[in-house]
Design a protein around this motif. Structure first.
Motif, PDB file in Angstrom:
ATOM      1  N   THR A  92       5.832   5.451  -2.501  1.00 26.32           N
ATOM      2  CA  THR A  92       6.663   4.714  -1.333  1.00 26.32           C
ATOM      3  C   THR A  92       5.202   3.564  -1.455  1.00 26.32           C
ATOM      4  OG1 THR A  92       8.170   6.388  -1.233  1.00 26.32           O
ATOM      5  CG2 THR A  92       8.152   4.095   0.003  1.00 26.32           C
ATOM      6  N   TRP A  93       5.471   2.538  -2.127  1.00 22.99           N
ATOM      7  CA  TRP A  93       4.699   1.364  -2.038  1.00 22.99           C
ATOM      8  C   TRP A  93       5.325   0.192  -0.688  1.00 22.99           C
ATOM      9  CZ3 TRP A  93       0.085   0.362  -3.992  1.00 22.99           C
ATOM     10  CH2 TRP A  93       0.172   1.562  -4.915  1.00 22.99           C
ATOM     11  N   LEU A  94       4.143   0.303  -0.020  1.00 22.53           N
ATOM     12  CA  LEU A  94       4.979  -0.820   1.351  1.00 22.53           C
ATOM     13  C   LEU A  94       4.489  -1.788   1.754  1.00 22.53           C
ATOM     14  CD1 LEU A  94       4.694   2.258   4.286  1.00 22.53           C
ATOM     15  CD2 LEU A  94       6.717   1.376   3.120  1.00 22.53           C
ATOM     16  N   PRO A  95       5.130  -2.956   1.841  1.00 18.09           N
ATOM     17  CA  PRO A  95       4.050  -4.630   1.669  1.00 18.09           C
ATOM     18  C   PRO A  95       3.865  -4.219   2.649  1.00 18.09           C
ATOM     19  CG  PRO A  95       6.808  -4.942   2.745  1.00 18.09           C
ATOM     20  CD  PRO A  95       6.567  -3.319   2.879  1.00 18.09           C
ATOM     21  N   VAL A  96       2.520  -5.068   2.831  1.00 20.46           N
ATOM     22  CA  VAL A  96       0.919  -5.332   3.715  1.00 20.46           C
ATOM     23  C   VAL A  96       0.727  -7.386   4.166  1.00 20.46           C
ATOM     24  CG1 VAL A  96      -1.574  -5.335   3.893  1.00 20.46           C
ATOM     25  CG2 VAL A  96      -0.687  -4.331   2.582  1.00 20.46           C
ATOM     26  N   GLU A  97       1.049  -6.908   5.491  1.00 23.63           N
ATOM     27  CA  GLU A  97       1.465  -7.923   5.886  1.00 23.63           C
ATOM     28  C   GLU A  97       0.252  -8.662   6.736  1.00 23.63           C
ATOM     29  OE1 GLU A  97       4.088 -10.282   9.446  1.00 23.63           O
ATOM     30  OE2 GLU A  97       4.418  -8.617   9.679  1.00 23.63           O
ATOM     31  N   GLY A  98      -0.311 -10.101   6.862  1.00 23.86           N
ATOM     32  CA  GLY A  98      -0.717 -10.942   7.178  1.00 23.86           C
ATOM     33  C   GLY A  98      -2.974 -10.819   6.648  1.00 23.86           C
ATOM     34  N   VAL A  99      -2.560  -9.952   5.164  1.00 19.39           N
ATOM     35  CA  VAL A  99      -3.269  -9.871   4.803  1.00 19.39           C
ATOM     36  C   VAL A  99      -3.522 -11.977   3.276  1.00 19.39           C
ATOM     37  CG1 VAL A  99      -5.109  -8.759   2.417  1.00 19.39           C
ATOM     38  CG2 VAL A  99      -3.378  -7.797   3.540  1.00 19.39           C
ATOM     39  N   THR A 100      -5.342 -11.270   3.861  1.00 12.88           N
ATOM     40  CA  THR A 100      -5.538 -13.087   3.036  1.00 12.88           C
ATOM     41  C   THR A 100      -5.445 -12.823   1.459  1.00 12.88           C
ATOM     42  OG1 THR A 100      -6.782 -14.653   5.192  1.00 12.88           O
ATOM     43  CG2 THR A 100      -7.515 -15.105   2.421  1.00 12.88           C
ATOM     44  N   VAL A 101      -5.020 -13.938   0.572  1.00  9.46           N
ATOM     45  CA  VAL A 101      -4.920 -13.627  -0.286  1.00  9.46           C
ATOM     46  C   VAL A 101      -5.675 -14.992  -1.331  1.00  9.46           C
ATOM     47  CG1 VAL A 101      -3.271 -13.602  -3.113  1.00  9.46           C
ATOM     48  CG2 VAL A 101      -2.762 -12.003  -1.048  1.00  9.46           C
ATOM     49  N   ASP A 102      -6.596 -14.876  -1.703  1.00  5.07           N
ATOM     50  CA  ASP A 102      -7.390 -15.753  -3.035  1.00  5.07           C
ATOM     51  C   ASP A 102      -6.835 -15.589  -4.424  1.00  5.07           C
ATOM     52  OD1 ASP A 102      -8.947 -16.221  -0.508  1.00  5.07           O
ATOM     53  OD2 ASP A 102      -9.724 -14.548  -0.983  1.00  5.07           O
ATOM     54  N   PHE A 103      -6.450 -17.661  -4.623  1.00  2.00           N
ATOM     55  CA  PHE A 103      -6.273 -17.630  -5.653  1.00  2.00           C
ATOM     56  C   PHE A 103      -6.484 -18.324  -6.899  1.00  2.00           C
ATOM     57  CE2 PHE A 103      -2.138 -16.926  -3.162  1.00  2.00           C
ATOM     58  CZ  PHE A 103      -1.241 -16.388  -4.171  1.00  2.00           C
ATOM     59  N   THR A 104      -6.944 -17.973  -7.709  1.00  2.00           N
ATOM     60  CA  THR A 104      -8.028 -19.301  -9.225  1.00  2.00           C
ATOM     61  C   THR A 104      -6.417 -19.804 -10.491  1.00  2.00           C
ATOM     62  OG1 THR A 104      -8.464 -17.341 -10.385  1.00  2.00           O
ATOM     63  CG2 THR A 104     -10.178 -17.530  -8.396  1.00  2.00           C
ATOM     64  N   ASN A 105      -7.323 -20.487 -10.929  1.00  2.00           N
ATOM     65  CA  ASN A 105      -6.479 -21.664 -11.947  1.00  2.00           C
ATOM     66  C   ASN A 105      -7.431 -21.708 -12.564  1.00  2.00           C
ATOM     67  OD1 ASN A 105      -4.408 -22.616 -13.805  1.00  2.00           O
ATOM     68  ND2 ASN A 105      -4.469 -23.804 -12.023  1.00  2.00           N
ATOM     69  N   ASP A 106      -6.868 -21.815 -14.303  1.00  2.00           N
ATOM     70  CA  ASP A 106      -7.872 -22.019 -15.566  1.00  2.00           C
ATOM     71  C   ASP A 106      -7.357 -22.773 -15.620  1.00  2.00           C
ATOM     72  OD1 ASP A 106      -5.801 -20.468 -16.592  1.00  2.00           O
ATOM     73  OD2 ASP A 106      -7.392 -20.116 -17.722  1.00  2.00           O
ATOM     74  N   MET A 129       0.715  -0.974   0.090  1.00  2.00           N
ATOM     75  CA  MET A 129       0.046   0.065   0.030  1.00  2.00           C
ATOM     76  C   MET A 129       1.017   1.108   0.011  1.00  2.00           C
ATOM     77  SD  MET A 129      -1.535   0.330   4.481  1.00  2.00           S
ATOM     78  CE  MET A 129      -1.609   2.190   3.404  1.00  2.00           C
ATOM     79  N   THR A 130       0.155   2.625  -0.462  1.00  2.00           N
ATOM     80  CA  THR A 130       1.418   3.213  -0.320  1.00  2.00           C
ATOM     81  C   THR A 130       0.773   5.025   0.413  1.00  2.00           C
ATOM     82  OG1 THR A 130       2.146   5.373  -1.603  1.00  2.00           O
ATOM     83  CG2 THR A 130       0.094   3.822  -2.391  1.00  2.00           C
ATOM     84  N   THR A 131       0.876   5.908   0.935  1.00  2.00           N
ATOM     85  CA  THR A 131       0.117   6.873   1.066  1.00  2.00           C
ATOM     86  C   THR A 131       0.460   8.322   0.045  1.00  2.00           C
ATOM     87  OG1 THR A 131       1.474   6.955   2.887  1.00  2.00           O
ATOM     88  CG2 THR A 131       0.191   6.018   3.362  1.00  2.00           C
ATOM     89  N   ASP A 132       1.404   7.745  -0.392  1.00  2.00           N
ATOM     90  CA  ASP A 132       1.943   9.065  -1.057  1.00  2.00           C
ATOM     91  C   ASP A 132       2.240   8.811  -2.257  1.00  2.00           C
ATOM     92  OD1 ASP A 132       4.440   7.238  -1.455  1.00  2.00           O
ATOM     93  OD2 ASP A 132       5.269   9.229   0.027  1.00  2.00           O
ATOM     94  N   GLY A 133       1.388   7.953  -3.235  1.00  2.00           N
ATOM     95  CA  GLY A 133       1.594   7.092  -4.367  1.00  2.00           C
ATOM     96  C   GLY A 133       2.974   7.341  -5.395  1.00  2.00           C
TER      97      GLY A 133
END
Length: 557
Positions: A7-21, A1-5
């Motif tokens: 610098t992008w900072l890693p976001v820890e502890g977020v659940t990511v869902d994956f899809t595969n075809d 995420m970024t607050t100034d557009g």
């Protein structure tokens, strides 16, 4: 995420869902770590393309604001990720059946695909081949632009070759590779096989036969396919060739077609002794291929067959003319040959004789080591005897009958003419060493009004001529019938006689030995003696000698 557009900072502890075809698994989820990363692992057993999307929700701020994120519809890195799965394969062909002694080429095809549908040739792949029967047993080749590499084998024996191929194909930036092999595969992607077939021909039997008989040769044609046993080749035309003695029997076909046993038969005969050499040849077909076989050197074969023809012959002789009462001996010669040139005597064969005039009328004798047997006849009447002989000769367990009256090889009968001979008186006339008349050969009037009284003779050796029919002691009127050889030694007088050809003794002799120079009286003074030889003892000093007998004169036709 970024607050100034910026610098992008890693976001820890977020659940990511994956899809595969495409591939497995089709979905998955993971929680980001301190680097803001979450992973999703997929795989595929088939070539193709997997499109993977991710989605998550990120919350931030005191009021619990959140943003929902997804790669669906995005482009570049914010868009979906793709995985291209590639595959490779190897095939080997063709299988087939081939006659021994020829070449067979296998072709390996190496291909790859990235979509599972379109297979493309792989250029430059090293292919290794293995073979378990025939030659060579191993080999290698590099694929060309067509993805193909070839391997050629051959075999001189029937059997089955199993050929495998292997290769390694690399693709992609990481240098991934796939090992390919036909070992354990099926169809064109499994091992390739080559069945080798062979044919052979044999000819028998060799042997020995008497002339005039028939001999049958049998050709056996067989085929062997792969690992199977030899089997009869049915319906194959076999051509026979005969050299040397003999000829094919009347009505013998050539070529001859093999029967259900793979056999073709050919019969020959010979009227003359010698060696027949027979060869057989054929062309065997299988799976559209032909293989020539022949007993004189093509394909698998036994070699030619031979038949030795043997013959026997009998001869009898001699013909002749004999005075009646004088025995005549015929000699039969029995011989055999295996080449028609060299005749050898046959020992131990019983020869039977027949005679149509005189005695005996029949007889038999066994041949000696010279192949000879004798038969003696006599006649006391003038006439003609026709004598025949026959025998049965056995060789190699076969019999051949020969006879002088027309069976087998023969000389014809022997003929003996008997005649009543003329005879005449003979006297011994002393001659000197050079054949001149001896001065002491005294003529005197003996029986027939002629003869010689020879002497005086001291001890020593003397030669006398035996004259027949020399009336009045005139030798020009008579015939020289032979000689008498006299030895006077140690008081004994001994002599031997020989007769000229055609003369035979009719009776014994009459001999006179005396000291008296006067001619003796033939009727009173002569003693009987043996014609051929005799010895008289008890004499001394000079003696006088006279010899008288009768002989049969030579026969004049």
């Amino acid at each position: 995420m970024t607050t100034d557009g910026t610098t992008w900072l890693p976001v820890e502890g977020v659940t990511v869902d994956f899809t595969n075809d495409f591939g497995t698994p089709l979905i998955g989820s993971a929680t980001t770590d301190s680097n803001g990363e979450a992973t999703f692992t997929i795989s595929s057993d088939a070539a193709g393309t997997s499109t993977v999307n991710v989605s998550t929700t990120v919350a931030y701020g005191d009021r619990g604001e959140h943003i929902g994120l997804t790669t669906v519809g995005g482009t570049g890195i914010p868009g979906p990720a793709t995985k291209i799965w590639w595959d490779a394969r190897i095939s080997l062909s063709p299988n087939g059946t081939t006659a021994v002694g020829s070449d067979h080429t296998f072709t390996a095809l190496v291909e790859m695909t990235t979509d599972g549908s379109t297979w493309l040739p792989v250029n430059g792949a090293a292919v290794d081949f293995t073979n378990d029967f025939g030659t060579p047993l191993t080999g290698s080749a590099v694929t060309g632009a067509s993805g193909m590499a070839t391997f050629t084998i051959s075999s001189d024996a029937a059997g089955t070759s199993t050929v495998n191929a292997s290769a390694t194909v690399a693709y992609g930036d990481p240098g991934e590779y796939i090992d390919l092999t036909t070992v354990g595969g099926t169809g064109i992607h499994g091992p390739a096989t080559k069945i080798w077939w062979d044919a052979r021909i044999s000819l028998s039997p060799n042997g020995t036969n008497a002339v005039g008989t028939n001999h049958e040769f049998t050709a056996l044609v067989e085929i062997k396919v792969g690992d199977a046993a030899w089997a009869p080749a049915v319906g194959v035309d076999v051509t026979f060739a005969l050299t040397g003695a003999g000829s094919a029997c009347v009505g013998q076909l050539n070529p001859v077609t093999t029967d259900v046993e793979g056999k073709a038969r050919f019969s020959i005969t010979s009227d003359t002794a010698g060696v027949s050499t027979v060869n057989a040849s054929a062309c065997v077909s299988h799976c559209g291929e032909n293989l020539a076989v022949a007993t004189d050197g093509y394909g698998a074969h036994t070699g030619p067959a031979t038949k030795i023809w043997w013959d026997a012959r009998i001869s009898i002789g001699p013909d002749g003319c004999n005075p009646v009462g004088e025995p005549h001996e015929f000699t039969t010669l029995v011989e055999m040959t295996t080449d028609g040139i060299t005749w050898s005597p046959v020992n131990g064969v019983t020869v039977n004789f027949t005679n149509d005039f005189g005695t005996p009328l029949t007889g038999s004798a066994i041949t000696d080591t010279n192949g000879m047997a004798t038969f003696t006849i006599v006649s006391y009447m003038a006439g003609t005897s026709t004598v025949n002989a026959n025998a049965t000769v056995n060789y190699e367990m076969e019999n051949l009958y020969v006879a002088t009256d027309g069976y087998g090889a023969y000389s014809g009968p022997a003929i003996k003419d008997w005649y009543e001979p003329e005879s005449d008186t003979i006297w011994a006339k002393l001659v000197d060493v050079n054949g001149s008349e001896y001065p002491n050969a005294i003529g005197f009037k003996g029986t027939g009004n002629w003869g010689w009284y020879n002497g005086p003779l001291s001890e020593g050796s003397y030669t006398f001529e035996l004259w027949a029919g020399a009336a009045k002691n005139d030798t020009s009127r008579g015939q020289l019938a032979g000689y008498l050889y006299l030895t006077y030694a140690d008081g004994c007088v001994s002599y031997t006689t020989t007769l000229e050809p055609g003369f035979t003794a009719k009776e014994g002799a009459h001999v006179y030995i005396s000291y008296d120079s006067d001619a003796p009286d033939f009727r009173k003074d002569f003693d009987d003696a043996d014609f051929a030889c005799d010895s008289l003892c008890g004499f001394s000093g000079e003696i006088y000698f006279a010899f008288h007998s009768s002989v049969y004169l030579p026969y004049i036709d």
